[in-house]
Design a protein around this motif. Structure first.
Motif, PDB file in Angstrom:
ATOM      1  N   ASN B 118      -5.821  -3.232   3.210  1.00 55.01           N
ATOM      2  CA  ASN B 118      -4.433  -3.583   3.473  1.00 55.01           C
ATOM      3  C   ASN B 118      -3.731  -3.940   2.162  1.00 55.01           C
ATOM      4  N   MET B 119      -2.441  -3.787   2.136  1.00 57.66           N
ATOM      5  CA  MET B 119      -1.706  -3.922   0.875  1.00 57.66           C
ATOM      6  C   MET B 119      -0.221  -4.093   1.169  1.00 57.66           C
ATOM      7  N   ASP B 120       0.543  -4.386   0.140  1.00 60.36           N
ATOM      8  CA  ASP B 120       1.991  -4.346   0.306  1.00 60.36           C
ATOM      9  C   ASP B 120       2.403  -2.884   0.437  1.00 60.36           C
ATOM     10  N   GLU B 121       3.412  -2.619   1.259  1.00 57.93           N
ATOM     11  CA  GLU B 121       3.818  -1.244   1.531  1.00 57.93           C
ATOM     12  C   GLU B 121       4.124  -0.488   0.239  1.00 57.93           C
ATOM     13  N   PHE B 122       3.464   0.656   0.062  1.00 51.26           N
ATOM     14  CA  PHE B 122       3.615   1.464  -1.149  1.00 51.26           C
ATOM     15  C   PHE B 122       3.424   0.640  -2.425  1.00 51.26           C
ATOM     16  N   ALA B 123       2.621  -0.423  -2.313  1.00 52.92           N
ATOM     17  CA  ALA B 123       2.279  -1.297  -3.447  1.00 52.92           C
ATOM     18  C   ALA B 123       3.484  -2.095  -3.949  1.00 52.92           C
ATOM     19  N   MET B 124       4.510  -2.228  -3.083  1.00 54.59           N
ATOM     20  CA  MET B 124       5.711  -2.946  -3.477  1.00 54.59           C
ATOM     21  C   MET B 124       5.721  -4.342  -2.864  1.00 54.59           C
ATOM     22  N   GLY B 125       5.269  -5.310  -3.657  1.00 52.51           N
ATOM     23  CA  GLY B 125       5.230  -6.689  -3.181  1.00 52.51           C
ATOM     24  C   GLY B 125       4.124  -7.418  -3.905  1.00 52.51           C
TER      25      GLY B 125
END
Lengths: 470, 483
Positions: B118-125
């Protein structure tokens, strides 16, 4: 009096084995979406992989167009949304085109004129959309295929110059062996920017797209000049817009009004490092460069070939290269006559290229030799050429099969000449009065008597001997 | 339940080699813990394939240290036939047709991919909260964020659900969550690891990074995934052995601490732990100087301009036409684009795409983007200048420890300053690592940030390995790592 100012943009499809930024085959097929991989579809995570062959081809073109070379160049992203654009941007060259400030020399009504080239740059093609009813189908075979875009300065003043420029440019690309340059098939696409003015202030510019042949380059521009002139003469304003050429009705039709500033949000492509072009690479390309049309033209002129034949030869690269490969002893003028006449006629009729025939240079030289020493007539050539191109037979065998026999026995020829002279006292008199035509007429009669089978060289020699005796 | 995953790789390798355990024991333990912990560390589990792979390699020779080691991949790394979402609704059901280069390399080592983190959406955050899926919880305190954007990758290693994970780092996305979760996170030199198959955020800054419990394991996995890749033109061909020099003497090293890295923006507790660590470093015989580094304060502005501009272009391909989410409501092409992207992207992604489009638009390209490129090159120069005199630059990884979940009501502008200290390494393409050096009063981990010159990952590992020994921090949640 209105002056036309014309600039031309050409997109030429390069014939590298692979696409410009992917490993897919760069090829045409009737079957859609077969030359496609994850890069061509703009799949997430994919990155461009620059094809070095494309750089070499574009570099050759830039050098042939006398351009300066951007030795440190990069690619740029041109961002816009369209279904045929898989990544949402096109990789192109905005700030550092591979070549800039070049020129092409054209000849119009005997005058040589330089058309300046503003830039030549590399870019990728889009996919091809096909609209059927309410649906649009996308074919990604074309997505990522390599193109060069070649843009002139607005140096062109007439449709004639425009046509000549495109012809010249097409020949250069063709002779470099980097493009098929078939306008009909879309491997060379041409847009023209046309504006009209009475004075130094340039008029509003109209871009005409979708011009599918050289003749239509002329048609589109002359239509556009006429259209704009009529508007200006009736005190109207020419709208700055993009139009397309309608081949059927021979007129230009408005596509869309030009938005003042198209916002493509260009920025340097971060996935491709800067490309450095060295002097060594440039020298290597120059060394490998084949003879270009302009040089060939000079060479052919020197050999005494007439301008009409030269133009015909240059239009067919294969025929031009036959000329370059002929032995020194061969009569170039006669060879050019046969190539641009019977050979070219055969190829056009069959719609095939020379490569697809059984043409070979040594047998061809034999034919030229036979013509040159008057062993066979041009009528014979006409009969021989199709067989020569279709079969690998020896020329002598072809002649036997065609029952081409020469009456070369001096006594028989002399006998016929005497008979002809007896029947044509009037012509003899004309000959003595210095009328050249009379000799030709008498030769014609000899040919007629022998049904063209007489050795023309021998007949001519004997005829003039006999005439002197009269 | 077993606790093999608390061990370091060399210890696990011994067990595998001596046949005391089988790869499947490690895989079973991983899935057991993931399901028990419930930290939302994964978007997609690769359970069936992982078990199959473990069985397949059971009788094979244990031919390398990474053999049979369970690894997790951030869900923006493309995996063939395994759903890859980038934590976005846009790619909710996206099954890729190819493997990223790093995935191929991992498979060659016979490592076992446990799932997609899991991650921030499209690595944005920088909290994990922009994920379209549930927020990842910090294993040290479930009320805290794990950091981001490689949230799940850091948390899952921290919770010993796997031994290793890969993340991606555009402005700090490997290092900051590693700091928040008390693990070792490395962002290597730009171009060290192939980006082919990493869903691009900002192409000139993105780099795949490695996350582990300890320094040695990190060097191992980075060695395994580094190297020139013909599919990534920005990758380079240089030796990738980060192990040989790892235990070298460090007493002749010199490090610089930028004054900016200890400014008032840094939390007092964090600052004190870093100062204590600096004392340890000094005691190791290493020279430490405090220096001024020009242009560091422009980092966030540079990020806002360059990263978001590139992102606006990189994410243009998500248009609903060839793959991914497509809106059901459209009458024409414009609506298709508009509705697909409105519905498919989350708020943070859309905000960033708009800023990115803005800074490239018309005249702005010159006012913002071109100028940012110039400042970027000046910042790079000033960092390289310091690194020509010192082996390393050190300081805190983050200005603070992990903060409360759902505190994202805070100003969107200040949330960008989370990456204040990590962005410079991305701008200059430098390798940088975060390693745990202590805990605050709330028992939340604090990370030390270590930056070296380009291609000098071995120097970072050498320094970090020695310091790790010296500090002897226990970053194992379960306490002692005895099995």
């Amino acid at each position: 009096m209105y002056k036309a100012t014309i600039g031309i943009e050409v997109h030429a499809f390069l014939t590298s084995d692979l696409k410009v930024f992917s490993n897919s085959k760069n090829s045409y097929s009737d079957t859609p979406n077969i030359f496609v991989n994850e890069r061509d579809l703009g799949m997430p995570g994919t990155l461009p992989k620059l094809n070095k062959d494309v750089i070499d081809m574009a570099l050759a073109a830039a050098l042939a167009l006398n351009c300066n070379i951007n030795k440190v160049m990069h690619f740029d992203r041109k961002n816009y949304f369209y279904p045929d654009l898989p990544k949402g941007y096109q990789i192109t060259q905005n700030k550092t085109p591979i070549g800039f400030d070049g020129y092409v020399e054209i000849e119009v009504s005997g005058e040589t004129k330089k058309i300046r080239i503003e830039r030549i740059h590399i870019e990728e093609d889009t996919a091809k959309s096909k609209h059927v009813g309410d649906s649009t189908y996308l074919n990604f075979n074309r997505a990522g295929c390599p193109l060069v875009e070649i843009v002139t300065k607005p140096d062109i003043k007439s449709e004639k110059e425009a046509m000549q420029y495109v012809k010249e440019l097409r020949n250069i690309l063709l002779y470099l062996g980097i493009s098929d340059v078939k306008m009909e098939e879309g491997s060379l696409r041409c847009d023209a920017n046309v504006s009209l003015s009475k004075d130094e202030v340039l008029g509003n510019k109209v871009e005409v797209k979708n011009i599918g042949s050289i003749t239509n380059v002329g048609n589109a521009i002359s239509y556009e000049i006429k259209r704009q002139q009529e508007i200006l003469e009736s005190n109207g304003t020419v709208i700055e817009e993009t139009r397309r050429f309608d081949d059927v009705n021979k007129k230009t039709i408005s596509m869309r009004v030009k938005e003042k500033n198209n916002d493509y949000r260009y920025f340097p492509e971060p996935d491709i490092p800067f490309v450095h072009i060295t002097d060594e690479e440039i020298d290597k390309i120059k060394e490998k460069m084949p003879m270009l049309p302009k040089e060939m033209k000079t060479l052919f002129s020197k050999k005494g070939i007439n301008p009409k034949n030269i133009e015909a030869l240059l239009l067919n690269k294969e025929l031009a290269f036959v000329m370059l490969n002929l032995g020194d002893c061969v009569n170039f003028v006669k060879a050019s006559n046969i190539l641009t006449g019977d050979v070219s006629g055969y190829l056009n009729e069959k719609s095939i290229s020379l490569e697809k025939t059984n043409f070979d240079i040594s047998r061809f030289e034999k034919i030229v030799e036979l013509v040159d020493n008057n062993t066979i007539s041009s009528k014979h050539v006409k009969d021989i050429i199709p067989v020569f191109l279709e079969k690998v037979d020896d020329i002598n065998k072809i002649m036997d099969d065609l029952s081409i026999k020469q009456i070369s026995d001096e006594d028989s020829v002399l006998k016929i000449i005497k008979e002809v002279l007896n029947k044509n006292e009037g012509a003899i008199k004309d000959y003595k009065d210095g009328k050249d035509k009379a000799f030709k007429y008498l030769m014609g009669q000899v040919m007629k008597e022998t049904k063209g089978q007489v050795n023309p060289g021998l007949a001519s020699k004997l005829l003039s001997q006999e005439l002197k005796k009269q | 339940m077993t606790n093999y995953l608390d061990l370091d790789i060399r210890a696990i390798n011994e067990l595998l080699k001596s046949k005391k355990i089988k790869p499947i024991d490690l895989v079973n333990e991983a899935f057991f813990k993931i399901e028990k912990n419930n930290l939302n560390t994964y978007i997609t589990l690769n359970k069936e394939q992982a078990l199959k792979k473990a069985k397949e390699i059971e009788d094979k020779e244990v031919d390398n240290l990474l053999f049979g080691i369970p690894i997790a991949l951030k869900d923006n790394i493309i995996t063939k036939d395994l759903k890859t979402t980038a934590a976005s609704k846009m790619l909710e059901n996206f099954i890729p047709t190819y493997d990223a280069t790093v995935v191929k390399m991992i498979n060659e080592k016979n490592m076992i991919i446990v799932g997609k983190t899991n991650m921030d959406e499209f690595a944005m955050g920088s909290t994990g909260e922009t994920s379209y899926y549930k927020s990842v919880l910090n294993p040290w305190n479930k009320n805290k964020v794990p950091g981001g954007s490689s949230s799940g990758s850091a948390a899952t290693v921290s919770a010993s659900e796997v031994v290793l994970s890969l993340g991606s780092d555009t402005g700090g996305s490997v290092r900051q969550p590693s700091s928040f979760c008390g693990v070792v996170g490395m962002k290597p030199t730009y171009g060290r690891v192939s980006r082919y198959g990493l869903i691009s955020f900002a192409s000139s800054l993105d780099q795949i990074g490695t996350i582990s419990k300890n320094v040695y394991d990190n060097a191992l996995i980075l060695s395994a995934i580094s190297g020139k890749d013909d599919n990534d033109m920005t990758s380079f061909d240089l030796p990738t052995d980060f192990i040989s020099n790892i235990d070298k003497d460090v007493s002749n090293m010199s490090v610089a601490v930028p004054n900016f890295y200890l400014s008032e923006q840094v939390d007092v507790e964090v600052k004190n732990i870093i100062l204590k660590t600096i004392d340890v470093v000094k005691n190791m015989g290493i020279k430490v100087d405090y220096v001024d580094v020009k242009h560091l304060d422009y980092s966030v502005c540079l990020y806002q301009t360059i990263a978001l501009a590139e992102a606006s272009s990189n994410l243009a391909r998500f248009d609903g036409i060839r793959y991914g989410y497509i809106s059901e409501k459209f009458e024409n092409l414009d609506e298709l684009y508009k509705n697909t992207r409105t519905e498919g992207f989350g708020v943070e992604v859309k905000r960033r795409l708009m800023i990115g489009s803005y800074v490239l638009s018309g005249k702005n390209a010159h006012i913002y983007y071109d100028k940012a490129l110039k400042v970027r090159s000046e910042l790079t120069k000033s960092l390289k200048n310091v690194l020509s005199k010192y082996d390393l630059i050190i300081g805190p990884t983050s200005t603070n420890v992990a903060y409360d979940l759902n505190s994202d009501e805070k100003d969107y502008l200040t949330s960008f300053t989370d990456d204040l200290l990590t962005i410079p390494a991305n701008m200059a393409g430098l390798p940088a690592m975060s390693m745990p050096v202590g805990f605050n009063d709330e028992k939340l981990p604090v990370g030390l940030h270590i930056i070296s010159n380009s291609y000098k990952e071995d120097v970072i590992y050498n320094f970090a390995y020695k310091l790790e020994k010296k500090l002897n921090i226990n970053n194992n949640l379960a306490g002692d790592s005895n099995v």
